[in-house]
Design an enzyme around this catalytic site. Structure first.
Site, PDB file in Angstrom:
ATOM      1  N   TRP A  13     -38.342  50.946  -7.318  1.00  0.00           N
ATOM      2  CA  TRP A  13     -38.332  49.502  -7.059  1.00  0.00           C
ATOM      3  C   TRP A  13     -39.146  48.858  -8.145  1.00  0.00           C
ATOM      4  O   TRP A  13     -40.330  49.178  -8.272  1.00  0.00           O
ATOM      5  CB  TRP A  13     -38.932  49.183  -5.684  1.00  0.00           C
ATOM      6  CG  TRP A  13     -38.755  47.730  -5.355  1.00  0.00           C
ATOM      7  CD1 TRP A  13     -39.685  46.726  -5.472  1.00  0.00           C
ATOM      8  CD2 TRP A  13     -37.548  47.108  -4.889  1.00  0.00           C
ATOM      9  NE1 TRP A  13     -39.131  45.527  -5.121  1.00  0.00           N
ATOM     10  CE2 TRP A  13     -37.811  45.735  -4.759  1.00  0.00           C
ATOM     11  CE3 TRP A  13     -36.253  47.572  -4.599  1.00  0.00           C
ATOM     12  CZ2 TRP A  13     -36.847  44.810  -4.335  1.00  0.00           C
ATOM     13  CZ3 TRP A  13     -35.298  46.663  -4.173  1.00  0.00           C
ATOM     14  CH2 TRP A  13     -35.607  45.311  -4.037  1.00  0.00           C
TER      15      TRP A  13
ATOM     16  N   TYR B  85     -49.575  49.794  -2.289  1.00  0.00           N
ATOM     17  CA  TYR B  85     -50.116  49.074  -1.118  1.00  0.00           C
ATOM     18  C   TYR B  85     -51.142  49.927  -0.383  1.00  0.00           C
ATOM     19  O   TYR B  85     -52.059  49.387   0.233  1.00  0.00           O
ATOM     20  CB  TYR B  85     -49.000  48.655  -0.158  1.00  0.00           C
ATOM     21  CG  TYR B  85     -48.067  47.618  -0.749  1.00  0.00           C
ATOM     22  CD1 TYR B  85     -48.563  46.403  -1.194  1.00  0.00           C
ATOM     23  CD2 TYR B  85     -46.709  47.865  -0.878  1.00  0.00           C
ATOM     24  CE1 TYR B  85     -47.717  45.451  -1.752  1.00  0.00           C
ATOM     25  CE2 TYR B  85     -45.862  46.931  -1.432  1.00  0.00           C
ATOM     26  CZ  TYR B  85     -46.365  45.715  -1.875  1.00  0.00           C
ATOM     27  OH  TYR B  85     -45.539  44.785  -2.427  1.00  0.00           O
TER      28      TYR B  85
ATOM     29  N   GLU C 216     -37.296  53.378  -2.260  1.00  0.00           N
ATOM     30  CA  GLU C 216     -38.195  52.468  -2.984  1.00  0.00           C
ATOM     31  C   GLU C 216     -39.546  53.127  -3.175  1.00  0.00           C
ATOM     32  O   GLU C 216     -40.071  53.772  -2.258  1.00  0.00           O
ATOM     33  CB  GLU C 216     -38.434  51.167  -2.200  1.00  0.00           C
ATOM     34  CG  GLU C 216     -37.325  50.162  -2.286  1.00  0.00           C
ATOM     35  CD  GLU C 216     -37.656  48.848  -1.566  1.00  0.00           C
ATOM     36  OE1 GLU C 216     -38.843  48.472  -1.499  1.00  0.00           O
ATOM     37  OE2 GLU C 216     -36.708  48.219  -1.063  1.00  0.00           O
TER      38      GLU C 216
ATOM     39  N   ASP D 208     -38.815  39.500   0.507  1.00  0.00           N
ATOM     40  CA  ASP D 208     -39.557  39.313  -0.729  1.00  0.00           C
ATOM     41  C   ASP D 208     -38.668  38.911  -1.908  1.00  0.00           C
ATOM     42  O   ASP D 208     -38.741  39.499  -2.974  1.00  0.00           O
ATOM     43  CB  ASP D 208     -40.292  40.640  -1.011  1.00  0.00           C
ATOM     44  CG  ASP D 208     -41.209  40.584  -2.199  1.00  0.00           C
ATOM     45  OD1 ASP D 208     -41.797  39.518  -2.445  1.00  0.00           O
ATOM     46  OD2 ASP D 208     -41.328  41.617  -2.893  1.00  0.00           O
TER      47      ASP D 208
ATOM     48  N   ASN E 295     -38.790  53.742   2.251  1.00  0.00           N
ATOM     49  CA  ASN E 295     -39.503  53.058   1.170  1.00  0.00           C
ATOM     50  C   ASN E 295     -40.974  53.423   1.288  1.00  0.00           C
ATOM     51  O   ASN E 295     -41.559  53.316   2.378  1.00  0.00           O
ATOM     52  CB  ASN E 295     -39.343  51.538   1.304  1.00  0.00           C
ATOM     53  CG  ASN E 295     -37.893  51.097   1.128  1.00  0.00           C
ATOM     54  OD1 ASN E 295     -37.055  51.860   0.633  1.00  0.00           O
ATOM     55  ND2 ASN E 295     -37.597  49.873   1.519  1.00  0.00           N
TER      56      ASN E 295
ATOM     57  N   ASN F 135     -32.355  46.703   5.598  1.00  0.00           N
ATOM     58  CA  ASN F 135     -33.554  47.101   4.853  1.00  0.00           C
ATOM     59  C   ASN F 135     -34.798  46.726   5.641  1.00  0.00           C
ATOM     60  O   ASN F 135     -34.961  45.563   6.053  1.00  0.00           O
ATOM     61  CB  ASN F 135     -33.606  46.396   3.498  1.00  0.00           C
ATOM     62  CG  ASN F 135     -34.844  46.801   2.691  1.00  0.00           C
ATOM     63  OD1 ASN F 135     -34.940  47.934   2.218  1.00  0.00           O
ATOM     64  ND2 ASN F 135     -35.803  45.887   2.564  1.00  0.00           N
ATOM     65  N   GLU F 136     -35.669  47.700   5.836  1.00  0.00           N
ATOM     66  CA  GLU F 136     -36.991  47.517   6.419  1.00  0.00           C
ATOM     67  C   GLU F 136     -37.030  46.628   7.656  1.00  0.00           C
ATOM     68  O   GLU F 136     -37.727  45.616   7.683  1.00  0.00           O
ATOM     69  CB  GLU F 136     -37.956  46.969   5.364  1.00  0.00           C
ATOM     70  CG  GLU F 136     -38.183  47.938   4.235  1.00  0.00           C
ATOM     71  CD  GLU F 136     -39.401  47.612   3.380  1.00  0.00           C
ATOM     72  OE1 GLU F 136     -39.946  46.506   3.506  1.00  0.00           O
ATOM     73  OE2 GLU F 136     -39.810  48.482   2.595  1.00  0.00           O
TER      74      GLU F 136
HETATM   75  C1  GCB Z   1     -40.213  46.516  -0.021  1.00  0.00           C
HETATM   76  C2  GCB Z   1     -39.018  45.668   0.109  1.00  0.00           C
HETATM   77  C3  GCB Z   1     -38.707  44.909  -1.173  1.00  0.00           C
HETATM   78  C4  GCB Z   1     -39.996  44.368  -1.764  1.00  0.00           C
HETATM   79  C5  GCB Z   1     -40.903  45.543  -2.089  1.00  0.00           C
HETATM   80  C6  GCB Z   1     -42.265  45.121  -2.663  1.00  0.00           C
HETATM   81  O1  GCB Z   1     -40.435  47.435   0.684  1.00  0.00           O
HETATM   82  O2  GCB Z   1     -37.885  46.361   0.547  1.00  0.00           O
HETATM   83  O3  GCB Z   1     -37.811  43.876  -0.881  1.00  0.00           O
HETATM   84  O4  GCB Z   1     -39.767  43.577  -2.885  1.00  0.00           O
HETATM   85  O5  GCB Z   1     -41.161  46.254  -0.934  1.00  0.00           O
HETATM   86  O6  GCB Z   1     -42.364  44.962  -3.869  1.00  0.00           O
HETATM   87  O7  GCB Z   1     -43.187  44.953  -1.898  1.00  0.00           O
END
Ligand code: GCB
Length: 563
Positions: free
Chosen positions: A521, A444, A476, A149, A438, A382-383
Site C-alpha cells: 500500500w 501504525y 496491504e 482514507d 491488511n 475492505n476493512e
Molecule cells: C488501510 C486502508 C487504506 C488506507 C491505509 C492507510 O488499511 O485500507 O484505505 O489508505 O490503510 O494508509 O492507512
C-alpha cells in the site's frame, strides 16, 4: 449486460466533453468525465445536489433504434432526465448503470440533465464516520467526514454513452473456461448468450478464432461449447486473447476472451495449474485536477509502471475501476482483484436493507466484469467492522451472493481484524476462500521499530494460518514517505524507512509457503480528507502522485525481478 460497443451494426455517441453545471441556479462549465471537487475551489467540499446539463443531436434513422443511455459511473446518487422526463436513477458509486430510452429520444436536438449528489451517509454508501464514539473503525475527525482514507469525489466520473442497436439484439454473453485442461493444452470454452425477445427465432453465428457455430435461437438463451486443441492459454507471459464474435442478422458483438483456469487449495493459488505469487499494489483511480475519473494517459502510465517495477497484479481498492482498466489488464497480462465499492462498513450497515443493497452491488460488479480473464478474485469489502457480532450474517450473505454468481473465482473480504488482540477477532473471515489481511507493523504499530514490528508480524501471520488453514494474502502493508525526505538511520516518513520496511516485510513473508501474495500500500500517493495524519496526501505511494519513483520503487523493481 454487454457494455456498449461500436461496430458494423452498433453505433454509439460519446457524450464526454464540456457540460453545464447548475450551482444555485447559475450555470458554469464542467468537464465530463471528472469530479467537481478538483475543477472548482469553491466546490471542493460540496456534496451537491448539482445539475449537469448537455444536449445531443440524433438523426431520424437512429431515433427509431433500440437506444440505451450508459453511464460508466456517477458518484453517487443521481436522477436522469431526458427532454424534461425522468428516465432513471442510480444510488451507488463506481458501477455502470444504464437507462433504456427507446422511443424517448427525439430526432434532432435532445436535452439531458443529471442531478447528482455525493452525500456521505452513516450506514450507507459512501460511508460517513458515525458521530458516536462507540465504533472501532474509521478515520476519525477528518473533513470531509468520510469513513475511508481517500477523498470523496463527486460527479459524473466516467464516460457517458448512447448506444443505438437493432431491436433484435444481443443482451449478454457469459464465458466460462474453467473446465479447460492447461496441461493438455485443451481449451473448453462454454458460452451462453442472451438475446432480446425480438431476436428469438433468428439464426445466430458464434465464432471463436477459426471455429464457427450456427444456431437457430428458440428462446432468449443460447448455449454452446468450443473445444480447442492446442489452445493458447492466457497467462502472465502470454496474455493471448481470442476474439469471440456473436452475430445476428442485424446485430453483432465481439468480446476478447482469455482461456485460463484459476484454482486454490490450502496453501496456494494457481493460474493454469501453476502456483502464482501476487506481486503488486492496492491503488486508487485518482489524479490532480481530474479527481476520480477516467483518464486514458494515466491508465497507460500506471500499466507501464506496473510492468517496469515487475509487478503482476493489483487490487481495485476500494471500488470497481473503469472497465478500460480491466481491458488493459487482459491485454497486458496483469492479474486483478476486483473490489466492490464497500469501504468503511460499520455496525450501522448491518441491517437487511443495506445487506440487500450490498448484495445487489456485488451482483452488478460481477455481471459487468465476469468475462475479463485478468480478474482472478472478487473482494466483497475492505476493512469492515468485522469483529462486531452482526458482521457474521452480513458477510456470510455477501460471500454466498458472489459465490452463487461465480464459482470459478475465489471470493475474499479484506480484513484489518483477526490480529493477535482478542478484541479484533474477525467473525466473518472464516467464510471466505482466501484470508486477506491488511497489516501495518512498523507503521501504525511498532512505530519506528521495523525489526520488532517484523517479529510481531511473523507471529501474527503464523497464528492466522494455524486458525484458518487457508492461503493468506497480505493485501496491504507499507509506510508513508514524503518524496525527497532522506534520513540515516531510517526514520519514519523518509524514503529510506519506507524502502527498508517494504523490502524486509516482503522478504519475511516470502518464506511462508502459505502466503500467496504481498501487495504494497499503495501504488501512488493520493489525496485524502483533511486530518492530522495526512499532509494533504496519503504518502504511502511507491510512486508520487504524479507517478515518479521513490527510493522504494527501485528496491521493489530489483526484488520482484528475482521472485
Ligand atoms: C488501510 C486502508 C487504506 C488506507 C491505509 C492507510 O488499511 O485500507 O484505505 O489508505 O490503510 O494508509 O492507512
Amino acid at each position: 449486460m454487454v457494455r456498449p460497443q461500436r461496430n458494423k451494426k452498433r453505433f454509439i455517441l460519446i457524450l464526454n466533453g464540456v457540460w453545464n453545471l447548475e450551482v444555485t441556479s447559475k450555470d458554469r462549465p464542467i468537464a465530463v468525465p471528472g469530479s467537481w471537487n478538483e475543477q472548482y475551489q469553491d466546490l471542493c467540499y460540496e456534496e451537491g445536489p448539482f445539475t449537469y446539463k448537455t444536449t445531443f443531436y440524433v438523426p431520424k434513422e437512429l431515433s427509431q433504434k433500440h437506444i440505451r443511455l450508459y453511464f460508466a459511473a456517477v458518484n453517487t446518487d443521481c436522477e436522469v432526465f431526458l427532454n424534461g422526463e425522468k428516465v432513471g436513477e442510480n444510488h451507488i458509486e463506481y458501477l455502470p448503470f444504464e437507462v433504456d430510452v427507446t422511443g424517448k429520444v427525439k430526432s434532432g436536438e435532445n436535452e439531458l440533465r443529471v442531478v447528482v449528489e455525493n452525500r456521505l451517509k452513516v450506514g450507507g454508501f459512501p460511508s460517513k464516520v458515525p458521530d458516536s464514539g462507540t465504533h472501532t473503525v474509521g478515520f476519525f475527525g477528518s473533513f470531509p467526514p468520510a469513513n475511508f482514507d481517500f477523498f470523496p469525489y463527486g460527479g459524473i466520473i466516467r464516460p457517458v454513452l448512447i448506444e443505438f442497436t437493432d431491436h433484435a439484439r444481443i443482451l449478454d454473453i457469459w464465458v466460462d473456461t474453467s473446465e479447460s485442461e492447461p496441461e493438455k493444452k485443451l481449451g473448453k470454452v462454454k458460452v451462453k448468450i442472451e438475446v432480446s425477445e425480438e431476436a428469438v427465432g433468428q439464426e445466430m453465428t458464434i465464432k471463436l478464432g477459426e471455429e464457427e457455430k450456427k444456431i437457430r435461437t428458440s428462446n432468449r438463451f443460447v448455449e454452446g461449447e468450443f473445444i480447442l486443441e492446442n489452445a493458447r492459454f492466457w497467462s502472465l507471459e502470454d496474455p493471448y486473447l481470442y476474439p469471440l464474435k456473436v452475430e445476428l442478422e442485424k446485430d453483432e458483438y465481439t468480446l476478447d476472451i482469455g482461456i485460463r483456469t484459476i484454482s486454490w487449495d490450502e496453501k496456494r493459488l494457481y493460474l493454469n495449474g501453476k502456483p502464482v505469487f501476487l506481486k503488486g499494489f492496492g491503488k486508487h483511480e485518482e489524479f490532480p485536477v481530474l479527481g476520480q475519473g477516467t483518464f486514458y494517459p494515466l491508465m497507460i502510465k500506471d500499466f507501464n509502471l506496473l510492468k517496469w517495477i515487475n509487478a503482476n497484479s493489483f487490487r481495485t481498492s476500494h471500488y470497481p475501476y473503469s472497465e478500460e482498466w480491466l481491458d488493459l489488464a487482459d491485454r497486458l497480462g496483469i492479474l486483478v482483484i476486483d473490489e466492490a465499492p464497500h469501504v468503511g462498513i460499520t455496525r450501522y450497515h448491518y441491517n437487511p436493507e443495506t445487506q440487500k443493497i450490498a448484495e445487489d452491488n456485488i451482483r452488478r460488479m460481477i455481471d459487468r466484469h465476469k468475462n475479463h480473464p485478468s480478474v482472478i478474485m472478487w473482494s466483497v469489502a475492505n476493512e469492515p467492522e468485522s469483529n462486531h457480532p452482526d458482521a457474521e450474517g452480513f458477510f456470510k450473505a455477501l460471500y454466498e451472493t458472489a459465490n452463487e454468481m461465480d464459482r470459478t473465482r475465489p471470493v475474499v473480504m479484506v480484513s484489518m481484524m483477526d490480529a493477535p488482540d482478542e478484541r479484533t477477532r474477525d467473525v466473518a473471515l472464516k467464510y471466505f476462500d482466501i484470508v486477506c489481511v491488511n497489516r501495518y507493523y512498523g507503521w501504525y504499530i511498532y512505530q519506528g521499530r521495523i525489526e520488532e514490528g517484523l517479529q510481531a508480524l511473523e507471529k501474527d501471520i503464523e497464528e492466522l494460518y494455524a486458525r484458518h488453514r487457508k492461503p493468506i494474502f497480505v493485501t496491504e502493508f507499507g509506510a508513508d514517505a514524503i518524496a525527497g525526505i532522506h534520513y540515516d538511520p531510517p526514520q519514519m516518513f523518509s524514503e529510506e524507512y519506507q524502502a527498508e520496511l517494504v523490502e524486509k516485510t516482503i522478504r519475511l513473508l516470502l518464506k511462508k509457503d502459505y502466503i500467496i501474495g504481498t501487495h504494497v500500500w499503495a501504488f501512488a500517493d493520493f489525496k485524502t480528507p483533511q486530518n492530522v495524519r495526512r499532509p494533504i496526501l496519503n504518502h504511502k505511494g511507491v510512486f508520487t502522485r504524479d507517478r515518479q519513483p521513490k527510493l522504494v520503487a527501485h528496491v521493489l523493481r530489483r526484488l520482484w525481478s528475482e521472485v
